[in-house]
Motif scaffolding. Structure first.
Motif, mmCIF file in Angstrom:
data_model
loop_
_atom_site.group_PDB
_atom_site.id
_atom_site.type_symbol
_atom_site.label_atom_id
_atom_site.label_comp_id
_atom_site.label_asym_id
_atom_site.label_seq_id
_atom_site.Cartn_x
_atom_site.Cartn_y
_atom_site.Cartn_z
ATOM 1 N N VAL A 87 0.858 -1.180 0.000
ATOM 2 C CA VAL A 87 0.000 0.000 0.000
ATOM 3 C C VAL A 87 0.897 1.233 0.000
ATOM 4 N N LEU A 88 0.745 2.094 -1.009
ATOM 5 C CA LEU A 88 1.563 3.299 -1.108
ATOM 6 C C LEU A 88 1.150 4.308 -0.043
ATOM 7 N N ILE A 89 2.069 4.696 0.800
ATOM 8 C CA ILE A 89 1.761 5.645 1.877
ATOM 9 C C ILE A 89 2.550 6.954 1.730
ATOM 10 N N GLY A 90 3.384 7.011 0.733
ATOM 11 C CA GLY A 90 4.180 8.223 0.531
ATOM 12 C C GLY A 90 5.354 7.927 -0.380
ATOM 13 N N GLU A 91 6.198 8.909 -0.551
ATOM 14 C CA GLU A 91 7.388 8.708 -1.375
ATOM 15 C C GLU A 91 8.440 9.755 -1.044
ATOM 16 N N GLY A 92 9.658 9.380 -1.269
ATOM 17 C CA GLY A 92 10.762 10.328 -1.150
ATOM 18 C C GLY A 92 11.092 10.873 -2.540
ATOM 19 N N VAL A 93 11.159 12.186 -2.649
ATOM 20 C CA VAL A 93 11.406 12.816 -3.947
ATOM 21 C C VAL A 93 12.663 13.675 -3.862
ATOM 22 N N SER A 94 13.535 13.500 -4.801
ATOM 23 C CA SER A 94 14.734 14.339 -4.880
ATOM 24 C C SER A 94 14.893 14.830 -6.316
ATOM 25 N N GLU A 95 15.495 15.989 -6.459
ATOM 26 C CA GLU A 95 15.742 16.554 -7.776
ATOM 27 C C GLU A 95 17.228 16.873 -7.916
ATOM 28 N N ARG A 96 17.793 16.501 -9.055
ATOM 29 C CA ARG A 96 19.178 16.842 -9.371
ATOM 30 C C ARG A 96 19.226 17.503 -10.742
ATOM 31 N N LEU A 97 20.135 18.439 -10.875
ATOM 32 C CA LEU A 97 20.249 19.173 -12.135
ATOM 33 C C LEU A 97 21.105 18.385 -13.123
ATOM 34 N N ASP A 98 20.580 18.184 -14.310
ATOM 35 C CA ASP A 98 21.256 17.416 -15.350
ATOM 36 C C ASP A 98 21.469 18.316 -16.568
ATOM 37 N N VAL A 99 22.300 17.893 -17.474
ATOM 38 C CA VAL A 99 22.535 18.663 -18.694
ATOM 39 C C VAL A 99 22.722 17.702 -19.859
ATOM 40 N N VAL A 100 22.195 18.082 -20.995
ATOM 41 C CA VAL A 100 22.430 17.353 -22.238
ATOM 42 C C VAL A 100 23.423 18.191 -23.041
ATOM 43 N N PRO A 101 24.664 17.742 -23.187
ATOM 44 C CA PRO A 101 25.667 18.558 -23.886
ATOM 45 C C PRO A 101 25.219 18.883 -25.306
ATOM 46 N N ALA A 102 25.614 20.079 -25.745
ATOM 47 C CA ALA A 102 25.301 20.466 -27.123
ATOM 48 C C ALA A 102 25.909 19.453 -28.082
ATOM 49 N N LYS A 103 25.159 19.063 -29.075
ATOM 50 C CA LYS A 103 25.668 18.089 -30.033
ATOM 51 C C LYS A 103 25.455 18.594 -31.451
ATOM 52 N N PHE A 104 26.375 18.248 -32.295
ATOM 53 C CA PHE A 104 26.261 18.628 -33.694
ATOM 54 C C PHE A 104 25.399 17.611 -34.434
ATOM 55 N N ARG A 105 24.708 18.093 -35.418
ATOM 56 C CA ARG A 105 23.943 17.209 -36.284
ATOM 57 C C ARG A 105 23.960 17.806 -37.693
ATOM 58 N N VAL A 106 23.624 17.006 -38.654
ATOM 59 C CA VAL A 106 23.648 17.439 -40.043
ATOM 60 C C VAL A 106 22.215 17.495 -40.554
ATOM 61 N N ILE A 107 21.799 18.657 -41.018
ATOM 62 C CA ILE A 107 20.465 18.831 -41.597
ATOM 63 C C ILE A 107 20.561 18.541 -43.097
ATOM 64 N N VAL A 108 19.915 17.476 -43.521
ATOM 65 C CA VAL A 108 19.932 17.077 -44.932
ATOM 66 C C VAL A 108 18.639 17.560 -45.584
ATOM 67 N N THR A 109 18.756 18.401 -46.574
ATOM 68 C CA THR A 109 17.584 18.933 -47.291
ATOM 69 C C THR A 109 17.568 18.358 -48.700
ATOM 70 N N ARG A 110 16.511 17.676 -49.029
ATOM 71 C CA ARG A 110 16.367 17.105 -50.371
ATOM 72 C C ARG A 110 15.270 17.870 -51.117
ATOM 73 N N ARG A 111 15.518 18.168 -52.370
ATOM 74 C CA ARG A 111 14.539 18.850 -53.222
ATOM 75 C C ARG A 111 14.297 17.998 -54.464
ATOM 76 N N PRO A 112 13.310 17.119 -54.395
ATOM 77 C CA PRO A 112 13.054 16.251 -55.548
ATOM 78 C C PRO A 112 12.796 17.061 -56.820
ATOM 79 N N LYS A 113 13.260 16.519 -57.919
ATOM 80 C CA LYS A 113 13.082 17.152 -59.227
ATOM 81 C C LYS A 113 12.200 16.232 -60.066
ATOM 82 N N TYR A 114 11.149 16.768 -60.603
ATOM 83 C CA TYR A 114 10.179 15.953 -61.329
ATOM 84 C C TYR A 114 10.057 16.403 -62.791
#
Length: 267
Positions: A87-114
């Motif tokens: 039977v749930l009677i309560g809970e212990g809650v804690s918060e910690r600060l996290d970070v997601v490091p900046a990461k590079f990515r490549v944006i690929v843009t395709r323009r189909p030709k018809y």
């Protein structure tokens, strides 16, 4: 003692040059704080091992806009718990600060030709406009580099080394060219902000020295960054505070006269 000497000592005793005193003092202060924290950690660990308890720490809550990632850790099911209903009677809650490091990515843009069957003509969507036409950076990357350089004081040569850790080769000369192009595109916004600043009843102005490279000499010269700010919140107004900057080789009053041409308020 080192920090006090840096703050209160004679000019000849202070660390670094006159232009670098603030940075040197900040560095000394950070190093002292780091050393004190290491000693406190040692003492706290010894006390925790002695009494088995960790001293409670008061924390300031984190900003509500930050994303929350919740993890629920259920207690281990032991043999003696078999057949018993939890039977749930309560809970212990804690918060910690996290970070997601900046990461590079490549944006690929395709323009189909018809093409059309049994008909002439070829269709293709036009290429989207970019600040650096035909270049590799997205506008987000340009903003990232600009904020790091101008707001956070991170020179391009340091950014070049940081990005290289992700095997991304961005030459500082190339990034400098990007910043020049970005400055040109943002000039209309800077001029608009200054025009809004000059609409205020009161304008606050100041100038500060700015070491600047002297082309061809291999050394720096003293230039000046003029700042013009408006903030009428303390006067009961609701307009947004804003500041405009102007770069000059001089701190002469003629600069302010030229910058504030047409202004009739209180300076």
């Amino acid at each position: 003692q080192a920090f006090d000497r840096a703050r209160f000592g004679r000019r000849s005793e202070k660390l670094g040059s006159a232009n670098g005193d603030d940075e040197q003092q900040a560095f000394v202060f950070e190093e002292i704080e780091t050393g004190i924290a290491a000693i406190k950690a040692q003492v706290s660990k010894g006390r925790a091992q002695a009494d088995g308890k960790r001293a409670p720490r008061r924390r300031k809550g984190f900003a509500p806009h930050l994303e929350r990632i919740e993890t629920v850790i259920e207690p281990q099911e032991l043999a003696e718990h078999a057949g018993k209903q939890k039977v749930l009677i309560g809970e212990g809650v804690s918060e910690r600060l996290d970070v997601v490091p900046a990461k590079f990515r490549v944006i690929v843009t395709r323009r189909p030709k018809y093409a059309f069957k049994n008909a002439d003509g070829v269709i293709q969507a036009p290429a989207p406009a970019h600040i650096i036409e035909g270049g590799i950076p997205t506008e987000a990357l340009l903003a990232h580099i600009a904020v790091a350089k101008y707001a956070d004081g991170l020179p391009l040569y340091r950014q070049e080394a940081i990005y290289a850790r992700d095997q991304v080769e961005l030459d500082r000369q190339l990034m400098a060219q990007w910043m020049g192009k970005l400055g040109f595109e943002l000039e209309i916004i800077a001029d608009y902000i200054f025009s809004e600043v000059k609409k205020a009843e009161r304008v606050f102005a100041d100038e500060t020295t700015l070491p600047t490279l002297a082309p061809g000499s291999g050394s720096t010269k003293t230039a000046y960054l003029w700042a013009y700010a408006r903030d009428d919140r303390t006067f009961g107004r609701s307009g947004p505070p804003m500041v405009a900057y102007r770069f000059e080789d001089s701190r002469a009053g003629e600069c302010a006269v030229r910058h504030l041409n047409g202004y009739r308020g209180i300076l």
